[in-house]
Design a protein around this motif. Structure first.
Motif, PDB file in Angstrom:
ATOM      1  N   UNK A 274      12.154  -0.792   0.242  1.00 53.52           N
ATOM      2  CA  UNK A 274      11.196  -1.545   1.062  1.00 53.52           C
ATOM      3  C   UNK A 274      10.189  -2.207   0.127  1.00 53.52           C
ATOM      4  N   UNK A 275      10.284  -3.525  -0.026  1.00 49.56           N
ATOM      5  CA  UNK A 275       9.443  -4.185  -1.027  1.00 49.56           C
ATOM      6  C   UNK A 275       8.001  -4.404  -0.543  1.00 49.56           C
ATOM      7  N   UNK A 276       7.738  -4.113   0.725  1.00 50.88           N
ATOM      8  CA  UNK A 276       6.438  -4.464   1.286  1.00 50.88           C
ATOM      9  C   UNK A 276       5.430  -3.329   1.124  1.00 50.88           C
ATOM     10  N   UNK A 277       4.317  -3.642   0.483  1.00 53.33           N
ATOM     11  CA  UNK A 277       3.222  -2.667   0.403  1.00 53.33           C
ATOM     12  C   UNK A 277       1.974  -3.344   0.927  1.00 53.33           C
ATOM     13  N   UNK A 278       1.502  -2.938   2.099  1.00 55.99           N
ATOM     14  CA  UNK A 278       0.337  -3.618   2.675  1.00 55.99           C
ATOM     15  C   UNK A 278      -0.852  -3.553   1.731  1.00 55.99           C
ATOM     16  N   UNK A 279      -1.540  -4.664   1.594  1.00 58.42           N
ATOM     17  CA  UNK A 279      -2.759  -4.699   0.757  1.00 58.42           C
ATOM     18  C   UNK A 279      -3.948  -4.287   1.609  1.00 58.42           C
ATOM     19  N   UNK A 280      -4.591  -3.219   1.186  1.00 57.88           N
ATOM     20  CA  UNK A 280      -5.778  -2.728   1.893  1.00 57.88           C
ATOM     21  C   UNK A 280      -7.000  -3.169   1.092  1.00 57.88           C
TER      22      UNK A 280
ATOM     23  N   UNK B 130      -9.519  -5.296  10.220  1.00 58.23           N
ATOM     24  CA  UNK B 130      -8.614  -6.369  10.644  1.00 58.23           C
ATOM     25  C   UNK B 130      -7.187  -6.075  10.185  1.00 58.23           C
ATOM     26  N   UNK B 131      -6.242  -6.295  11.083  1.00 55.70           N
ATOM     27  CA  UNK B 131      -4.811  -6.111  10.778  1.00 55.70           C
ATOM     28  C   UNK B 131      -4.135  -7.478  10.838  1.00 55.70           C
ATOM     29  N   UNK B 132      -3.415  -7.840   9.777  1.00 55.65           N
ATOM     30  CA  UNK B 132      -2.713  -9.135   9.791  1.00 55.65           C
ATOM     31  C   UNK B 132      -1.478  -9.035  10.681  1.00 55.65           C
ATOM     32  N   UNK B 133      -0.967 -10.189  11.106  1.00 52.52           N
ATOM     33  CA  UNK B 133       0.268 -10.192  11.906  1.00 52.52           C
ATOM     34  C   UNK B 133       1.403  -9.553  11.124  1.00 52.52           C
ATOM     35  N   UNK B 134       1.428  -9.820   9.812  1.00 52.94           N
ATOM     36  CA  UNK B 134       2.521  -9.285   8.983  1.00 52.94           C
ATOM     37  C   UNK B 134       2.506  -7.761   9.003  1.00 52.94           C
ATOM     38  N   UNK B 135       1.314  -7.186   8.819  1.00 55.48           N
ATOM     39  CA  UNK B 135       1.292  -5.720   8.767  1.00 55.48           C
ATOM     40  C   UNK B 135       1.592  -5.135  10.148  1.00 55.48           C
ATOM     41  N   UNK B 136       1.191  -5.845  11.199  1.00 55.11           N
ATOM     42  CA  UNK B 136       1.471  -5.315  12.541  1.00 55.11           C
ATOM     43  C   UNK B 136       2.968  -5.320  12.813  1.00 55.11           C
ATOM     44  N   UNK B 137       3.677  -6.397  12.398  1.00 52.61           N
ATOM     45  CA  UNK B 137       5.122  -6.356  12.677  1.00 52.61           C
ATOM     46  C   UNK B 137       5.815  -5.358  11.774  1.00 52.61           C
TER      47      UNK B 137
ATOM     48  N   UNK C  78      -6.669  -9.886   3.672  1.00 55.81           N
ATOM     49  CA  UNK C  78      -5.857  -8.704   3.338  1.00 55.81           C
ATOM     50  C   UNK C  78      -4.879  -8.392   4.483  1.00 55.81           C
ATOM     51  N   UNK C  79      -3.891  -7.532   4.195  1.00 54.47           N
ATOM     52  CA  UNK C  79      -3.017  -7.059   5.279  1.00 54.47           C
ATOM     53  C   UNK C  79      -3.835  -6.173   6.220  1.00 54.47           C
ATOM     54  N   UNK C  80      -4.600  -5.283   5.598  1.00 59.78           N
ATOM     55  CA  UNK C  80      -5.590  -4.528   6.380  1.00 59.78           C
ATOM     56  C   UNK C  80      -6.923  -4.692   5.655  1.00 59.78           C
ATOM     57  N   UNK C  81      -7.855  -5.339   6.296  1.00 64.76           N
ATOM     58  CA  UNK C  81      -9.160  -5.589   5.666  1.00 64.76           C
ATOM     59  C   UNK C  81     -10.237  -4.838   6.429  1.00 64.76           C
ATOM     60  N   UNK C  82     -10.980  -3.997   5.736  1.00 61.09           N
ATOM     61  CA  UNK C  82     -12.056  -3.247   6.400  1.00 61.09           C
ATOM     62  C   UNK C  82     -13.373  -3.820   5.904  1.00 61.09           C
TER      63      UNK C  82
END
Ligand code: G16
Length: 572
Positions: A335-341, A396-403, A381-385
């Motif tokens: 899984x190449x995806x690592x959400x950026x926090x 905030x949660x990006x659409x990408x991280x939500x899917x 960010x993918x998840x920005x606090x």
């Protein structure tokens, strides 16, 4: 702009002349001033909202509130189609619109703007504005002014949503534009369901280890306490005691509320000896800020658990869930995806909180004060606090991280339902629904804090000590000042102060920064900056140092400098 439209504006604007000799400016969060000065501004913002709605083909929100300010003030905040603050590109127009005096010039200004922005005024199908207001008495007549402004643009309509918290209105605008259910009932349902979902996902062992003790909430004598009472009924066994709701005798924000508690660090009215040791929280007047506090044994002072601590609690929890979700390389190496926090703070953030967050391995950036800046940065960010120390913030949660989370949820629910990984995905999805995606929200923030404290089994005392233990590096809180103060200084013209580097440096007036630096260097762990407020007619002085006495002394000496450079000379 055609003749008919010009006449409509000319006619209605004759009832709304701007006050003479007053210049209003779009500040940190919209227009704000003594309520008696605002009728024409609110009317004109009604026009602006209609134009914005036409241009974006979306619903726009107008909220009549002055948030943390005294009850005699009022103001207006604008919610853009995504539920966030008005696009900064429109702020100069808002400024000009509020201040143009002559009605013919007003029409010309609108006409020029409409042409420049190519707003199809002649072919308006519909422009729709949601209106809300807080509990200020002036809200009623200012709302009427907003209605008149909206109605002076042909084809524009409004819906009066009544008395709301500011974040509720922002949430409704976002929900409407996303085609989701968007009533106040839907808001309460979404928050309470997500809260209950998070509680159900608490590991069994932990559930038993902490009794669900109560949280006592100061509603600032405003709308937030009233709404919390409704929400409480939907949240199962969450025990909340609301004090200082708008139904009592108290005056809005007077000796109560998040701004008072955070700045004065004393107990708000209605709290006292019976609250020593309890978990307490404060909202501000329109419930977009949240801070927690503990009443000290003397029952007068408090230990403040501010926006920095709420941010740190959220960051800790989110990171923990993401770490659980990280693929074990043996299990699934591809899984190449690592959400950026990412974390966003302002110069007001205490250095110890920033160190704590960096120590968690998180990316931390600073922006100038104002949700509009923090929100924008966090959305990268993918998840920005983001949080301001004053208690204004969200996740905030990006659409990408939500899917990605939805995909992980489906995968895990077929492969290993009930596993910790599956629960981590479900928790993050629940957080994304619980926490307001449009703007900082004291109601949703409070529910998330409560759910995380239940999840971790932490008391407020343990949470408050979060920075005391900074593992793996040679950092201790003693290397950072934990004491701070913010004071206000009245000056002749606050716009004479120009800052740079996320408000940490003053570039105008010349020489003041050097003087501040010299004063600061005299104190252990001293840090100090000044900035013009965008909501009150003052300069704010922030100071931190090794002890409260040194902090107060640093703040006072810099306040004197501000007065010498910009003030009325009272300190000379
Ligand atoms: C507003 C903004 C906040 C800001 C605060 C104080 O809050 O939304 O981002 O921190 O004003 O701003 P200033 O120091 O410029 O006066 P609220 O809760 O008053 O709407």
């Amino acid at each position: 702009m055609n003749q008919e439209q010009s006449s409509l504006v000319l006619q209605s604007s004759s009832n709304f002349s701007p006050p003479e000799g007053v210049k209003l400016s779009y500040g940190t969060a919209g227009f704000r001033a003594d309520a008696t000065l605002l009728k024409s501004t609110v009317y004109r913002v009604g026009i602006l909202a209609a134009l914005r709605s036409i241009q974006t083909k979306s619903v726009i929100g107008l909220m009549i509130t002055a948030s943390h300010n005294q009850v005699s003030d009022n103001g207006i905040k604008i919610a853009d189609p995504n539920g966030g603050m008005l696009s900064q590109l429109w702020e100069p127009f808002a400024d000009s619109l509020a201040n143009v005096a002559d009605p013919f010039e007003l029409v010309q200004l609108i006409s020029d703007f409409v042409s420049k922005e190519i707003i199809p005024l002649d072919n308006v199908r519909s422009a729709e504005i949601l209106l809300g207001r807080d509990t200020r008495p002036s809200g009623e007549y200012l709302l009427e002014a907003a209605k008149q402004g909206i109605s002076s643009i042909k084809g524009a309509i409004y819906h009066d949503m009544g008395i709301l918290t500011t974040p509720q209105l922002h949430w409704m605008v976002r929900a409407r534009n996303m085609g989701m259910n968007s009533t106040e009932h839907d808001y309460f349902q979404q928050l309470s369901q997500s809260y209950r979902c998070l509680v159900e996902l608490i590991p069994d062992g932990k559930k038993a280890s902490k009794s669900n003790d109560k949280v006592v909430v100061d509603g600032a004598n405003g709308v937030g306490g009233d709404k919390l009472e409704v929400l409480r009924e939907l949240c199962g066994d969450l025990s909340i005691e609301v004090r200082n709701s708008s139904k009592g005798e108290g005056v809005l924000n007077k000796g109560v509320g998040a701004d008072f508690v955070q700045k004065e660090k004393v107990v708000p009215s209605g709290f006292g000896p019976i609250d020593v040791g309890l978990r307490c929280a404060s909202f501000d007047g329109d419930a977009d800020r949240l801070v927690y506090f503990l009443v000290q044994p003397d029952s007068k002072l408090i230990d403040l658990v501010d926006g920095d601590k709420i941010l740190s609690l959220f960051a800790h929890f989110i990171k923990e869930q993401l770490d659980v979700l990280k693929d074990n390389e043996l299990e699934k190496p591809c899984d190449p995806y690592h959400p950026r926090l990412g974390i966003v703070q302002t110069a007001y953030a205490n250095g110890a909180s920033t160190a704590y967050l960096k120590n968690l391995g998180l990316d931390v950036v600073l922006t100038p004060t104002g949700v509009k800046y923090l929100h924008e940065k966090a959305s990268e960010y993918d998840i920005g606090i983001y949080f301001e120390a004053n208690g204004h913030g969200t996740i905030l949660f990006s659409d990408t991280v939500l899917s990605w989370l939805e995909d992980r949820n489906s995968e895990l629910s077929s492969a290993c339902t009930g596993s910790e990984k599956h629960k981590a995905a479900l928790r993050l999805l629940a957080v994304s629904k619980l926490i307001n995606q449009a703007v900082g929200d004291a109601l949703s923030g409070l529910l998330l804090v409560e759910a995380i404290l239940l999840h971790t089994g932490w008391s407020i005392q343990k949470w408050n000590e979060l920075y005391k233990d900074l593992p793996s590096r040679q950092l201790t809180v003693w290397q950072f000042a934990l004491f701070f103060i913010v004071i206000k200084v009245k000056v002749v013209d606050r716009t004479a102060v120009v800052t740079a580097k996320a408000e940490t440096v003053v570039v105008q007036p010349a020489g003041i920064q050097e003087a501040i630096d010299t004063a600061t260097a005299k104190y252990r762990h001293g840090r100090c900056f000044i900035r013009p407020s965008g909501t009150e007619d003052v300069i704010r002085v922030y100071a931190e140092a090794a002890t409260q006495e040194e902090t107060d002394s640093l703040a006072n000496s810099v306040a004197k400098l501000v007065d010498q450079f910009l003030g009325f000379g009272s300190s000379q």
